[in-house]
Design a protein around this motif. Structure first.
Motif, PDB file in Angstrom:
ATOM      1  N   THR A  30       0.812  -1.224   0.000  1.00 41.59           N
ATOM      2  CA  THR A  30       0.000   0.000   0.000  1.00 41.59           C
ATOM      3  C   THR A  30       0.838   1.264   0.000  1.00 41.59           C
ATOM      4  O   THR A  30       0.347   2.337  -0.354  1.00 41.59           O
ATOM      5  N   GLY A  31       2.088   1.150   0.445  1.00 49.29           N
ATOM      6  CA  GLY A  31       2.914   2.340   0.578  1.00 49.29           C
ATOM      7  C   GLY A  31       2.625   3.139   1.826  1.00 49.29           C
ATOM      8  O   GLY A  31       3.142   4.251   2.000  1.00 49.29           O
ATOM      9  N   LEU A  32       1.829   2.590   2.737  1.00 49.85           N
ATOM     10  CA  LEU A  32       1.478   3.282   3.975  1.00 49.85           C
ATOM     11  C   LEU A  32       2.568   3.066   5.029  1.00 49.85           C
ATOM     12  O   LEU A  32       3.217   2.015   5.065  1.00 49.85           O
ATOM     13  N   PRO A  33       2.753   4.023   5.935  1.00 49.24           N
ATOM     14  CA  PRO A  33       3.721   3.849   7.028  1.00 49.24           C
ATOM     15  C   PRO A  33       3.316   2.675   7.920  1.00 49.24           C
ATOM     16  O   PRO A  33       2.123   2.412   8.120  1.00 49.24           O
ATOM     17  N   LYS A  34       4.302   1.988   8.479  1.00 43.79           N
ATOM     18  CA  LYS A  34       4.011   0.818   9.309  1.00 43.79           C
ATOM     19  C   LYS A  34       3.145   1.144  10.530  1.00 43.79           C
ATOM     20  O   LYS A  34       2.258   0.354  10.874  1.00 43.79           O
ATOM     21  N   PRO A  35       3.345   2.284  11.219  1.00 46.15           N
ATOM     22  CA  PRO A  35       2.444   2.597  12.345  1.00 46.15           C
ATOM     23  C   PRO A  35       0.987   2.735  11.902  1.00 46.15           C
ATOM     24  O   PRO A  35       0.071   2.315  12.610  1.00 46.15           O
ATOM     25  N   THR A  36       0.786   3.340  10.720  1.00 47.99           N
ATOM     26  CA  THR A  36      -0.576   3.470  10.189  1.00 47.99           C
ATOM     27  C   THR A  36      -1.166   2.104   9.890  1.00 47.99           C
ATOM     28  O   THR A  36      -2.332   1.822  10.206  1.00 47.99           O
ATOM     29  N   VAL A  37      -0.362   1.236   9.286  1.00 48.17           N
ATOM     30  CA  VAL A  37      -0.816  -0.116   8.972  1.00 48.17           C
ATOM     31  C   VAL A  37      -1.193  -0.860  10.247  1.00 48.17           C
ATOM     32  O   VAL A  37      -2.218  -1.549  10.305  1.00 48.17           O
ATOM     33  N   SER A  38      -0.405  -0.711  11.297  1.00 48.66           N
ATOM     34  CA  SER A  38      -0.688  -1.398  12.566  1.00 48.66           C
ATOM     35  C   SER A  38      -2.028  -0.957  13.142  1.00 48.66           C
ATOM     36  O   SER A  38      -2.803  -1.785  13.649  1.00 48.66           O
ATOM     37  N   ARG A  39      -2.320   0.336  13.066  1.00 46.08           N
ATOM     38  CA  ARG A  39      -3.603   0.825  13.582  1.00 46.08           C
ATOM     39  C   ARG A  39      -4.758   0.307  12.729  1.00 46.08           C
ATOM     40  O   ARG A  39      -5.826  -0.051  13.254  1.00 46.08           O
ATOM     41  N   LEU A  40      -4.552   0.266  11.435  1.00 44.37           N
ATOM     42  CA  LEU A  40      -5.605  -0.207  10.540  1.00 44.37           C
ATOM     43  C   LEU A  40      -5.885  -1.691  10.756  1.00 44.37           C
ATOM     44  O   LEU A  40      -7.054  -2.110  10.824  1.00 44.37           O
TER      45      LEU A  40
END
Length: 265
Positions: A48-58
């Motif tokens: 997705t190209g999203l930051p890992k912290p963002t991915v963890s929350r999602l």
């Protein structure tokens, strides 16, 4: 490598009503590819190209909502029951799938046992199978519900293109041009050929265009609501499903079947 189909933020700057957080969550769910049962946060981030912290929350939120199931021991996630409920709800609401079942079965029981029959709708720049009647032969197309085919290079995709209204077709051309500018001229030529085939034969053809070992023909099926178009195709491995046999044995059957489904028969 970021998957170009995962565009959670692509429309954010153009549409004030676009909810980026929701789009990002859906992009996470769409990371799973056919044959994949588990993915990690690192996989999601890479695709997705999203930051890992963002991915963890999602992924945490999606687990709470039962769209994902986490395995703490391996650090992996798999799709949960929530996704299945959504999928079955969509399929159950598509009355054409139920109506098409007998028609598709009749086509698959025709003179060639290597034939696979499918019904598809459009999703972004692909044709997506929503119903499949598979060949019973050992050597056949291994296609399934959810399989995606390129709309400009498959018979079923081309059938939907010729059946679209001008506005929807223009959107499809714009989407594919944005992703692959160099292929625009080729796609225009493919559509022109497909439209000519439909006008002269009542269906569109693909002989080795999608895959060199696959032949197929397809016709548009128009939604009873008057809005939207599906594609109905018959095809199979080219060494068992020859062009002449496909057109002579199935061409008229396919046209009649598509017309029947388009009129509620």
């Amino acid at each position: 490598m970021i998957d170009p189909d995962l565009a959670g933020e692509a429309l954010d700057d153009k549409d004030r009503n676009f909810i980026t957080a929701l789009a990002r969550g859906l992009d996470i769910l769409r990371c799973f590819k056919p044959g994949e049962s588990t993915l990690t946060n690192q996989d999601f981030a890479a695709r997705t190209g999203l930051p890992k912290p963002t991915v963890s929350r999602l992924t945490h939120t999606l687990c709470v909502l039962e769209y994902l199931v986490a395995d703490p021991r391996s650090g992996t996630y798999q799709l949960g029951a929530g996704v299945l409920r959504l999928g079955f709800s969509v399929l159950s609401s598509m009355e054409i799938v139920d109506r098409a079942r007998d028609t598709m079965r009749a086509l698959s029981n025709g003179p060639n046992s290597y034939i696979t029959v499918a019904l598809a709708e459009t999703y972004q720049t692909d044709a997506v199978y929503v119903a499949v009647e598979k060949s019973m032969e050992n050597v056949s197309l291994t296609m399934h519900v959810g399989a995606r085919l390129p709309i400009f290079h498959s018979a079923i995709g081309r059938a939907m293109l010729v059946g679209m209204d001008e506005e929807d077709r223009a959107v499809m051309f714009e989407r594919t041009k944005a992703r692959d500018p160099e292929g625009h001229v080729g796609r225009k030529a493919a559509f022109a050929q497909a439209r000519s085939e439909y006008e002269n034969l009542g269906y569109c053809c693909s002989y080795g265009d999608w895959r060199p070992d696959v032949n197929g023909i397809a016709a548009p099926v128009f939604a009873l609501s008057g809005r939207g178009v599906y594609g109905l195709n018959v095809g199979g491995p080219s060494f068992h499903v020859k062009k002449k046999h496909l057109e002579r044995a199935y061409g008229r059957m396919l046209v009649d079947a598509a017309a029947k489904l388009s009129t509620g028969g």
